[in-house]
Design a protein around this motif. Structure first.
Motif, PDB file in Angstrom:
ATOM      1  N   ALA A 227       0.824  -1.207   0.000  1.00 45.27           N
ATOM      2  CA  ALA A 227       0.000   0.000   0.000  1.00 45.27           C
ATOM      3  C   ALA A 227       0.860   1.260   0.000  1.00 45.27           C
ATOM      4  N   TRP A 228       1.814   1.334   0.924  1.00 44.42           N
ATOM      5  CA  TRP A 228       2.626   2.540   1.014  1.00 44.42           C
ATOM      6  C   TRP A 228       3.537   2.700  -0.197  1.00 44.42           C
ATOM      7  N   SER A 229       4.040   1.605  -0.715  1.00 41.25           N
ATOM      8  CA  SER A 229       4.909   1.722  -1.895  1.00 41.25           C
ATOM      9  C   SER A 229       4.115   2.146  -3.128  1.00 41.25           C
ATOM     10  N   GLN A 230       2.838   1.726  -3.230  1.00 45.11           N
ATOM     11  CA  GLN A 230       2.005   2.171  -4.353  1.00 45.11           C
ATOM     12  C   GLN A 230       1.790   3.678  -4.311  1.00 45.11           C
ATOM     13  N   VAL A 231       1.441   4.183  -3.132  1.00 50.24           N
ATOM     14  CA  VAL A 231       1.208   5.618  -3.005  1.00 50.24           C
ATOM     15  C   VAL A 231       2.505   6.390  -3.232  1.00 50.24           C
ATOM     16  N   GLY A 232       3.607   5.924  -2.630  1.00 49.16           N
ATOM     17  CA  GLY A 232       4.894   6.588  -2.816  1.00 49.16           C
ATOM     18  C   GLY A 232       5.329   6.579  -4.276  1.00 49.16           C
ATOM     19  N   GLU A 233       5.097   5.460  -4.945  1.00 46.24           N
ATOM     20  CA  GLU A 233       5.451   5.351  -6.366  1.00 46.24           C
ATOM     21  C   GLU A 233       4.708   6.398  -7.198  1.00 46.24           C
ATOM     22  N   GLN A 234       3.403   6.548  -6.960  1.00 45.89           N
ATOM     23  CA  GLN A 234       2.618   7.508  -7.742  1.00 45.89           C
ATOM     24  C   GLN A 234       3.026   8.943  -7.434  1.00 45.89           C
ATOM     25  N   ILE A 235       3.277   9.247  -6.170  1.00 54.89           N
ATOM     26  CA  ILE A 235       3.653  10.619  -5.804  1.00 54.89           C
ATOM     27  C   ILE A 235       4.978  11.002  -6.459  1.00 54.89           C
ATOM     28  N   VAL A 236       5.969  10.123  -6.359  1.00 53.52           N
ATOM     29  CA  VAL A 236       7.275  10.411  -6.968  1.00 53.52           C
ATOM     30  C   VAL A 236       7.155  10.476  -8.488  1.00 53.52           C
ATOM     31  N   ARG A 237       6.327   9.607  -9.066  1.00 55.69           N
ATOM     32  CA  ARG A 237       6.139   9.622 -10.517  1.00 55.69           C
ATOM     33  C   ARG A 237       5.604  10.969 -10.981  1.00 55.69           C
ATOM     34  N   VAL A 238       4.576  11.475 -10.304  1.00 56.59           N
ATOM     35  CA  VAL A 238       3.964  12.740 -10.711  1.00 56.59           C
ATOM     36  C   VAL A 238       4.903  13.915 -10.449  1.00 56.59           C
ATOM     37  N   LEU A 239       5.586  13.918  -9.306  1.00 54.01           N
ATOM     38  CA  LEU A 239       6.519  15.007  -9.014  1.00 54.01           C
ATOM     39  C   LEU A 239       7.653  15.046 -10.020  1.00 54.01           C
TER      40      LEU A 239
ATOM     41  N   ALA B 280       8.928  12.738 -23.488  1.00 55.77           N
ATOM     42  CA  ALA B 280       9.867  11.766 -22.918  1.00 55.77           C
ATOM     43  C   ALA B 280      10.129  12.064 -21.445  1.00 55.77           C
ATOM     44  N   GLY B 281      10.201  13.342 -21.091  1.00 60.41           N
ATOM     45  CA  GLY B 281      10.358  13.700 -19.685  1.00 60.41           C
ATOM     46  C   GLY B 281       9.145  13.304 -18.861  1.00 60.41           C
ATOM     47  N   ALA B 282       7.949  13.478 -19.451  1.00 57.81           N
ATOM     48  CA  ALA B 282       6.726  13.094 -18.728  1.00 57.81           C
ATOM     49  C   ALA B 282       6.681  11.596 -18.479  1.00 57.81           C
ATOM     50  N   THR B 283       7.035  10.801 -19.483  1.00 61.80           N
ATOM     51  CA  THR B 283       6.991   9.344 -19.302  1.00 61.80           C
ATOM     52  C   THR B 283       8.105   8.844 -18.388  1.00 61.80           C
ATOM     53  N   PHE B 284       9.212   9.603 -18.283  1.00 61.86           N
ATOM     54  CA  PHE B 284      10.296   9.165 -17.391  1.00 61.86           C
ATOM     55  C   PHE B 284       9.859   9.188 -15.928  1.00 61.86           C
ATOM     56  N   GLY B 285       8.773   9.884 -15.632  1.00 64.18           N
ATOM     57  CA  GLY B 285       8.252   9.848 -14.267  1.00 64.18           C
ATOM     58  C   GLY B 285       7.951   8.439 -13.806  1.00 64.18           C
ATOM     59  N   SER B 286       7.541   7.556 -14.732  1.00 61.11           N
ATOM     60  CA  SER B 286       7.263   6.161 -14.364  1.00 61.11           C
ATOM     61  C   SER B 286       8.517   5.450 -13.890  1.00 61.11           C
ATOM     62  N   VAL B 287       9.666   5.814 -14.453  1.00 62.87           N
ATOM     63  CA  VAL B 287      10.931   5.208 -14.028  1.00 62.87           C
ATOM     64  C   VAL B 287      11.274   5.650 -12.611  1.00 62.87           C
ATOM     65  N   ALA B 288      11.160   6.947 -12.355  1.00 64.87           N
ATOM     66  CA  ALA B 288      11.454   7.462 -11.012  1.00 64.87           C
ATOM     67  C   ALA B 288      10.475   6.896  -9.989  1.00 64.87           C
ATOM     68  N   GLY B 289       9.187   6.774 -10.371  1.00 66.79           N
ATOM     69  CA  GLY B 289       8.209   6.200  -9.455  1.00 66.79           C
ATOM     70  C   GLY B 289       8.511   4.756  -9.129  1.00 66.79           C
ATOM     71  N   ALA B 290       8.895   3.981 -10.145  1.00 67.02           N
ATOM     72  CA  ALA B 290       9.243   2.576  -9.907  1.00 67.02           C
ATOM     73  C   ALA B 290      10.455   2.463  -8.996  1.00 67.02           C
ATOM     74  N   ALA B 291      11.441   3.345  -9.191  1.00 68.11           N
ATOM     75  CA  ALA B 291      12.629   3.331  -8.327  1.00 68.11           C
ATOM     76  C   ALA B 291      12.254   3.641  -6.881  1.00 68.11           C
ATOM     77  N   ALA B 292      11.349   4.610  -6.686  1.00 70.25           N
ATOM     78  CA  ALA B 292      10.915   4.960  -5.331  1.00 70.25           C
ATOM     79  C   ALA B 292      10.159   3.802  -4.689  1.00 70.25           C
ATOM     80  N   GLY B 293       9.258   3.170  -5.456  1.00 75.02           N
ATOM     81  CA  GLY B 293       8.519   2.033  -4.910  1.00 75.02           C
ATOM     82  C   GLY B 293       9.428   0.879  -4.537  1.00 75.02           C
ATOM     83  N   LEU B 294      10.414   0.599  -5.396  1.00 74.26           N
ATOM     84  CA  LEU B 294      11.356  -0.487  -5.109  1.00 74.26           C
ATOM     85  C   LEU B 294      12.201  -0.159  -3.881  1.00 74.26           C
ATOM     86  N   LEU B 295      12.644   1.082  -3.754  1.00 71.19           N
ATOM     87  CA  LEU B 295      13.434   1.479  -2.586  1.00 71.19           C
ATOM     88  C   LEU B 295      12.640   1.283  -1.300  1.00 71.19           C
ATOM     89  N   MET B 296      11.360   1.656  -1.303  1.00 65.40           N
ATOM     90  CA  MET B 296      10.531   1.473  -0.118  1.00 65.40           C
ATOM     91  C   MET B 296      10.387  -0.004   0.228  1.00 65.40           C
TER      92      MET B 296
END
Length: 573
Positions: free
Chosen positions: A189-201, A222-238
């Motif tokens: 749950a927390w990693s899903q929310v964190g992933e989306q927040i980091v992705r959008v930011l 391309a910058g907009a879609t790269f948010g998914s990469v950052a979000g996935a990294a944040a979710g994995l880190l959590m």
């Protein structure tokens, strides 16, 4: 079964038949708990996971509106062309695996074989990393070819940008499945929310930076879609932080690798995941159809590539609102599958009919006014959210899919509760075929309006088949006559009120040539129309008896004072 002593083979156990062991505070397996406390913990975990899913979907849906406002419809078109492709590839790479990992881990946990659960995680992570690497390679190296097939060469940088997420999400999925297998939903749950927040930011940070330096639409997308990469990294880190925190309470898996056993386990995991994976790609395929057909067909109709992507961005104006309605419906039907499965398992046909009938009737009563309201307020909503009236006809037509999507979701939930898990996916795949044919027929002649009508045809097929199958399977008679007409009549009263509002507000929304869009007036009309429409519909539903006092009294959260007030005003039967 009663009296049966034969042991069920491990590879045939269903996750629902295996008791889930309680989790310790560090995320690893803990000691036994009383059944009541464990049950409450599971319910709380499921509620937390459901709330996180709603928040994540809400963030993911509504972030598209400021994206269009800042970047424009060409970038918006590229983003909406690429993201369904990424979603489908992601589903191919990972879908089904979290559930299957959860199933295998729960089996090991029930037998108190924690080292075997860690081994399941290790093997699943290896399999998923391999599929993720393969899909990353296909997307990264094939970006130009995929963009060419879409008729949108400008999409290639965005495809290449988002492909890096496929190197991270597979291990993230395996870790989520591991913790869910132990009944601990908090990490997911927390990693899903964190992933989306980091992705959008990240998306908006790169968006603002690229806009500031004057980058082209393909770079901004391309910058907009790269948010998914950052979000996935944040979710994995959590998830890795959860893993590290629970290391002291978790027994490590066997260090001596038995390759033959690992390969056998990998085959078992893959065999269970493959049907789930194939079923789960049906919805992404339906949305991906537009990415590969609409821009190309628009170019064939005379638009250049930038113009086709701009039109595709206009076509996608209506999707966030429709998806929001579908998300609400999905949240309301979250408890439907286990409730219907319980009724079916008990053999209580009357209870099954009652639960399925209530769910399908509720879907009709939610989807019908939502679709009508979105269609009638399409102009004000378009100005409010997107600063323009362009694409309003397509937005109004696309609003009709709100009803069809809600019926499809409710019907599919009933079927899943009855064990018919493949039928909804098959209906969506058939709908995708209809969408392709209808796009080819309608888009060259009617542009994005034709694409919108093609979507209505496709969702009508999927929703109609799912609804008819659900009614038949649950033994619920099709709603007809007065029962169905009460919601229709209430919607008609609501529509009359909205037409009066929009007609009276037409002078406020007039947009002289060269003048800025009256966005504030559009916002007032849209929100005022929603409030007025909801009030009229609710009063009409109550007065016509579409919802009875007995049904309202059965709702545990409803206080008695509002009920007495409704009766005093003679609005409730």
């Amino acid at each position: 079964m009663k009296g049966q002593t034969e042991r069920i083979p491990q590879d045939r156990l269903d996750a629902a038949e295996v008791p889930v062991q309680a989790m310790g505070p560090a995320g690893g397996p803990g000691g036994a708990e009383p059944a009541g406390r464990a049950g409450r913990g599971l319910l709380q975990g499921a509620a937390l996971l459901g709330l996180a899913a709603i928040i994540s979907k809400l963030i993911g849906t509504l972030q598209k509106i400021p994206l269009q406002n800042l970047a424009g419809d060409t970038v918006f078109g590229i983003y909406n062309a690429v993201y369904p492709l990424y979603t489908m590839i992601l589903f191919l790479a990972t879908a089904g695996f979290p559930l299957v990992v959860s199933k295998f881990v729960s089996e090991s946990a029930a037998l108190k074989r924690d080292e075997e659960a860690v081994r399941v995680l290790r093997v699943a992570s290896g399999v998923l990393s391999g599929t993720g690497l393969l899909c990353f390679t296909l997307l990264y190296l094939g970006a130009e070819q995929l963009g060419s097939w879409m008729g949108a060469a400008q999409a290639a940088p965005a495809i290449r940008s988002v492909s890096f997420a496929l190197l991270l999400v597979p291990v993230l999925s395996a870790l989520r499945g591991y913790y869910q297998g132990y009944g601990d939903m908090a990490p997911t749950a927390w990693s899903q929310v964190g992933e989306q927040i980091v992705r959008v930011l990240t998306m908006f940070g790169l968006l603002m930076a690229f806009l500031w330096i004057g980058a082209g639409p393909e770079t901004i997308a391309a910058g907009a879609t790269f948010g998914s990469v950052a979000g996935a990294a944040a979710g994995l880190l959590m998830m890795l932080l959860y893993w590290r925190r629970g290391r002291s309470s978790r027994r490590a898996g066997r260090k001596s690798l038995v390759w033959r056993e690992d390969l056998a386990l990998a085959r078992r995991i893959a065999m269970y995941a493959l049907p789930l994976c194939l079923g789960s790609i049906a919805m992404p395929i339906l949305t991906l159809v537009d990415s590969f057909t609409v821009p190309r067909l628009l170019r064939g109709a005379g638009y250049d590539e930038t113009g086709a992507l701009y039109q595709f961005g206009l076509y996608n104006h209506g999707l966030p609102l429709v998806q929001l309605v579908a998300m609400i419906a999905s949240s309301m039907t979250a408890a439907l599958v286990p409730a219907i499965a319980e009724a079916a398992g008990s053999g209580d046909r009357a209870l099954l009919r009652q639960r399925a009938g209530t769910a399908l009737r509720l879907a009709w009563m939610i989807g019908l006014p939502a679709a009508a309201g979105l269609a009638l307020l399409a102009g004000p909503f378009n100005l409010m959210f997107y600063k323009s009236t362009e694409g309003t006809p397509a937005m109004a037509v696309l609003s009709l899919t709100a009803l069809l999507s809600v019926l499809n979701i409710a019907g599919s939930s009933v079927l899943q509760g009855l064990g018919a898990v493949r039928a909804p996916a098959l209906y969506l795949l058939l709908a995708a075929g209809v969408k392709v044919a209808a796009n080819v027929l309608l888009v060259p002649r009617f542009g994005i309006d034709g694409a919108a009508w093609a979507a209505v045809a496709a969702y009508a097929l999927a929703g109609g088949l799912a609804l008819a199958h659900a009614l038949h399977a649950a033994g619920v008679p099709a709603a007809g006559g007065r029962g169905a007409m009460k919601a229709v009549l209430a919607t008609a009263f609501m529509a009359a009120g909205l037409l009066a509002v929009t007609h009276g507000a037409a002078p406020l929304l007039a947009q002289p040539a060269g003048a800025p869009a009256p966005r504030a007036a559009a916002t007032a009309v849209a929100l005022g129309g929603v409030a007025a429409g909801a009030l009229v519909y609710a009063l009409a539903v109550l007065r016509l008896g579409a919802v009875t006092a007995a049904e309202l009294e059965a709702a545990p959260s409803l206080a008695q004072k509002p009920l007495r007030l409704l009766r005093r005003l003679r609005l409730l039967r």
